[in-house]
Design an enzyme around this catalytic site. Structure first.
Site, mmCIF file in Angstrom:
data_model
loop_
_atom_site.group_PDB
_atom_site.id
_atom_site.type_symbol
_atom_site.label_atom_id
_atom_site.label_comp_id
_atom_site.label_asym_id
_atom_site.label_seq_id
_atom_site.Cartn_x
_atom_site.Cartn_y
_atom_site.Cartn_z
ATOM 1 N N HIS A 1 116.276 65.493 51.438
ATOM 2 C CA HIS A 1 116.450 64.467 50.430
ATOM 3 C C HIS A 1 116.941 65.158 49.163
ATOM 4 O O HIS A 1 117.224 66.336 49.159
ATOM 5 C CB HIS A 1 115.124 63.745 50.165
ATOM 6 C CG HIS A 1 114.496 63.182 51.410
ATOM 7 N ND1 HIS A 1 114.946 62.028 52.016
ATOM 8 C CD2 HIS A 1 113.454 63.619 52.172
ATOM 9 C CE1 HIS A 1 114.212 61.768 53.087
ATOM 10 N NE2 HIS A 1 113.305 62.718 53.209
ATOM 11 N N CYS B 1 116.946 62.238 57.330
ATOM 12 C CA CYS B 1 115.545 62.216 57.742
ATOM 13 C C CYS B 1 115.317 61.187 58.850
ATOM 14 O O CYS B 1 115.816 61.359 59.951
ATOM 15 C CB CYS B 1 114.643 61.984 56.537
ATOM 16 S SG CYS B 1 112.935 62.538 56.800
#
Length: 269
Positions: A224, A124
């Protein structure tokens, strides 16, 4: 790659341990006699989504194969170990992301790591700062990245939030499927010299039908989960790149069950 313990404990917590495989029926000792040093980079800035778990997964899977593993949490204001085998970066908000990239650019440790063949894995925000540029805020203010990936990220509206399933390029079978949870406001464009990590089956990813990026030993991805907990084949790929050792499958029943749940309707396709 490292063949001895990393004694550097400056600027964070460090631990070293080894263990016989806890699932001996499924594990072999390909890494016996080897050490693996893993650094979790700037956990206080790039760790808000539980991505610290990625380093834990790498360490555990290496230990189950007989390796002696050193884990180090490096924080801003102190040197990041210069001799590790794998560096892991997680997600963070705009301000933390900017602070992290400034400190890492000034230090230069990740560039040196890549030059000597170490693995760098960013998730990310950690993925975005590995590129050449990224933007922050509603005004799309541009920031310089570390330039380890040929990638540029701009603001995406609306945010990409939800489960994502992708297929790893160059991998066949169910191990090619990557599952995770994406929560980002970026659209990432790759250029020559950097390849997508995967192609999107469900979700957003980079925003153009691809997800993540790979350039040599540098990997970036949005999901994630932690993503390596959900996707053991990807974790093993990173360990293989770091050590040069091809690894046999290591089946952990709870992870097999987790993947079956998260990939329902996709397995076997």
């Amino acid at each position: 790659m490292s063949t001895k313990n990393n004694p550097n404990t400056t600027g964070g917590m460090s631990s070293t341990s080894s263990a016989a495989p806890t699932n001996s029926a499924a594990a072999s000792l390909e890494l016996a006699g080897r050490t693996l040093s893993i650094v979790n980079v700037y956990q206080s800035l790039l760790g808000i989504y539980g991505d610290r778990g990625n380093a834990m997964v790498l360490a555990e899977r290496a230990r189950r194969r007989g390796a002696e593993v050193t884990e180090h949490v490096a924080e801003p204001g102190a040197p990041v170990p210069d001799d590790a085998d794998i560096y892991v970066l997680g997600g963070g908000e705009d301000g933390a992301q900017t602070a992290a990239v400034r400190a890492l650019a000034a230090d230069g440790v990740l560039s040196r790591a890549v030059e000597r063949g170490a693995v760098v894995f960013g998730v990310c925000a950690g993925y975005q700062i590995l590129g050449e540029t990224f933007t922050v805020g509603h005004d799309n203010d541009e920031r310089e990245g570390l330039g380890l990936l040929n990638a540029h990220t701009v603001r995406r509206d609306p945010r990409a939030v939800g489960e994502i399933v992708t297929r790893r390029r160059g991998v066949s079978g169910n191990d090619a499927l990557i599952t995770g949870f994406e929560n980002h406001g970026g659209q990432t464009r790759l250029s020559a010299g950097t390849e997508p990590l995967a192609d999107v089956i469900e979700g957003v990813g980079n925003g153009d039908g691809t997800e993540g990026a790979v350039k040599g030993t540098v990997y970036g991805t949005y999901p994630h989960g932690p993503v390596l907990a959900r996707n053991p084949a990807l974790a093993d790929e990173l360990i293989t790149v770091a050590t040069g050792v091809e690894l046999a499958p290591l089946l952990i029943p709870s992870i097999v069950t987790l993947r079956a749940e998260r990939l329902e309707g996709h397995l076997g396709r």
